[in-house]
Design an enzyme around this catalytic site. Structure first.
Site, PDB file in Angstrom:
ATOM      1  N   ASP A  38     -10.615 -66.585   7.078  1.00  3.71           N
ATOM      2  CA  ASP A  38     -11.267 -67.808   7.567  1.00  3.71           C
ATOM      3  C   ASP A  38     -12.273 -67.504   8.681  1.00  3.71           C
ATOM      4  O   ASP A  38     -12.928 -68.425   9.196  1.00  3.71           O
ATOM      5  CB  ASP A  38     -10.250 -68.893   7.955  1.00  3.71           C
ATOM      6  CG  ASP A  38      -9.275 -68.470   9.026  1.00  3.71           C
ATOM      7  OD1 ASP A  38      -9.411 -67.358   9.560  1.00  3.71           O
ATOM      8  OD2 ASP A  38      -8.365 -69.266   9.340  1.00  3.71           O
ATOM      9  N   ASP A  77      -7.227 -66.379   2.741  1.00  2.00           N
ATOM     10  CA  ASP A  77      -6.665 -66.972   3.967  1.00  2.00           C
ATOM     11  C   ASP A  77      -6.427 -68.458   3.736  1.00  2.00           C
ATOM     12  O   ASP A  77      -7.291 -69.155   3.191  1.00  2.00           O
ATOM     13  CB  ASP A  77      -7.701 -66.819   5.093  1.00  2.00           C
ATOM     14  CG  ASP A  77      -7.094 -66.306   6.380  1.00  2.00           C
ATOM     15  OD1 ASP A  77      -5.852 -66.242   6.477  1.00  2.00           O
ATOM     16  OD2 ASP A  77      -7.876 -65.962   7.278  1.00  2.00           O
ATOM     17  N   LYS A 105      -2.750 -65.458   2.914  1.00  2.15           N
ATOM     18  CA  LYS A 105      -2.346 -65.117   4.290  1.00  2.15           C
ATOM     19  C   LYS A 105      -2.140 -66.401   5.081  1.00  2.15           C
ATOM     20  O   LYS A 105      -2.906 -67.356   4.946  1.00  2.15           O
ATOM     21  CB  LYS A 105      -3.401 -64.238   4.968  1.00  2.15           C
ATOM     22  CG  LYS A 105      -3.029 -63.893   6.423  1.00  2.15           C
ATOM     23  CD  LYS A 105      -3.885 -62.782   6.997  1.00  2.15           C
ATOM     24  CE  LYS A 105      -5.234 -63.231   7.468  1.00  2.15           C
ATOM     25  NZ  LYS A 105      -5.209 -64.240   8.540  1.00  2.15           N
ATOM     26  N   GLU A 107      -0.960 -67.871   9.095  1.00  3.18           N
ATOM     27  CA  GLU A 107      -0.807 -67.505  10.507  1.00  3.18           C
ATOM     28  C   GLU A 107       0.514 -68.023  11.083  1.00  3.18           C
ATOM     29  O   GLU A 107       0.879 -69.185  10.869  1.00  3.18           O
ATOM     30  CB  GLU A 107      -1.970 -68.083  11.332  1.00  3.18           C
ATOM     31  CG  GLU A 107      -3.271 -67.350  11.097  1.00  3.18           C
ATOM     32  CD  GLU A 107      -4.382 -67.769  12.053  1.00  3.18           C
ATOM     33  OE1 GLU A 107      -4.121 -68.445  13.071  1.00  3.18           O
ATOM     34  OE2 GLU A 107      -5.533 -67.393  11.765  1.00  3.18           O
ATOM     35  N   GLU A 169      -2.633 -58.886  15.271  1.00  3.78           N
ATOM     36  CA  GLU A 169      -3.958 -59.052  15.881  1.00  3.78           C
ATOM     37  C   GLU A 169      -3.883 -59.036  17.405  1.00  3.78           C
ATOM     38  O   GLU A 169      -3.129 -59.810  18.021  1.00  3.78           O
ATOM     39  CB  GLU A 169      -4.601 -60.369  15.395  1.00  3.78           C
ATOM     40  CG  GLU A 169      -5.987 -60.566  15.999  1.00  3.78           C
ATOM     41  CD  GLU A 169      -6.857 -61.591  15.277  1.00  3.78           C
ATOM     42  OE1 GLU A 169      -6.440 -62.155  14.255  1.00  3.78           O
ATOM     43  OE2 GLU A 169      -7.985 -61.818  15.777  1.00  3.78           O
TER      44      GLU A 169
END
Ligand code: KIV
Length: 252
Positions: A38, A77, A105, A107, A169
């Protein structure tokens, strides 16, 4: 190659791509996974952050990437607010897979959502540490002991439900090492040091499109922003001075 072969790799190479031509180049270059991230929002669509990216944006660009990447697994994403409920997550993940992705994916520590996708046979990549969809400030995460414990806990929870990989990250190298040694899932770092199972970077960043974007973790492998400006200036100069089109570039 498929996702189960990744375990055999010495180091996993993942880069983002958002269009056909770039996907084709990464496919030819032997990159292990392509992420239609994204970050699309910032580097392609001109948004301030990833929060404005929609499911339609990801679908559109995943389709383009799938036309270019014939043998590289593609991860799509899931944009913010597309996986708030199990129903939404399933509906939207299926759309991303239908567009040509091989997995999605997500988050953060969203184990219920991840479990429901895995139950439907949808491979899921987790993402811990700095979470751009919810972060207020883009800074190193997990420097303090309590924060590091929480991030480790998030990674373990995602691993326990069965994600095949986790993006780490912007966390200290020592924390990334501990996570990598603790979980079965593959760890893919961005700003997380050398001990991860693989590395991911945003293609536009490594190619140097935006010279002003220079976080500590970023290594640039080209200066395309400068090269493109030079090429455009040369084109302008040639046309304005009658040097293009010349004989060589003219039909008779
Ligand atoms: O959206 C993205 O490109 C990402 C990478 C930075 C890992 O999540």
């Amino acid at each position: 190659m498929n996702l189960s072969d990744l375990k055999k790799k010495k180091k996993i190479l993942m880069l983002t791509a958002y269009d056909y031509q770039m996907a084709k180049i990464l496919d030819d270059a032997g990159i292990d996974m392509i992420l239609v991230g994204d970050t699309l929002g910032m580097v392609v669509l001109g948004y301030r952050d990833t929060k404005s990216v929609t499911i339609e944006d990801i679908i559109h660009h995943t389709k383009a990437v799938a036309r270019g990447a014939k043998s590289t697994p593609i991860i799509g994403d899931m944009p913010i607010n597309t996986y708030n409920t199990v129903e939404d997550a399933l509906k939207n993940a299926k759309k991303i897979l239908d567009a040509g992705a091989h997995g999605v994916k997500i988050e953060g520590n969203r184990t219920k959502i991840v479990e429901s996708l895995l139950k439907e046979g949808i491979p899921v990549m987790g993402h811990v540490g700095l979470l751009p969809q919810s972060a207020e400030r883009f800074r190193l995460q997990g420097k303090k002991a309590a924060e590091a414990e929480r991030i480790l806990g998030d990674a373990v929870a995602l691993d326990t439900v069965g994600v095949f990989a986790i993006v780490l990250e912007c966390i200290p190298e020592s924390l990334a090492k501990k996570i990598t040694e603790t979980v079965n899932a593959l760890t893919i770092g961005i700003g997380a040091g050398i001990h991860c199972d693989g590395q991911v970077l945003v293609i536009n960043d490594i190619l140097g499109f935006d010279e002003a974007f220079s976080p500590k973790y970023l290594k640039r492998y080209a200066s395309l922003g400068r090269e493109i400006r030079k090429a455009v200036a040369n084109f302008k100069d040639d046309v304005l001075n009658g040097k293009y089109p010349d004989e060589k570039h003219t039909y008779h």
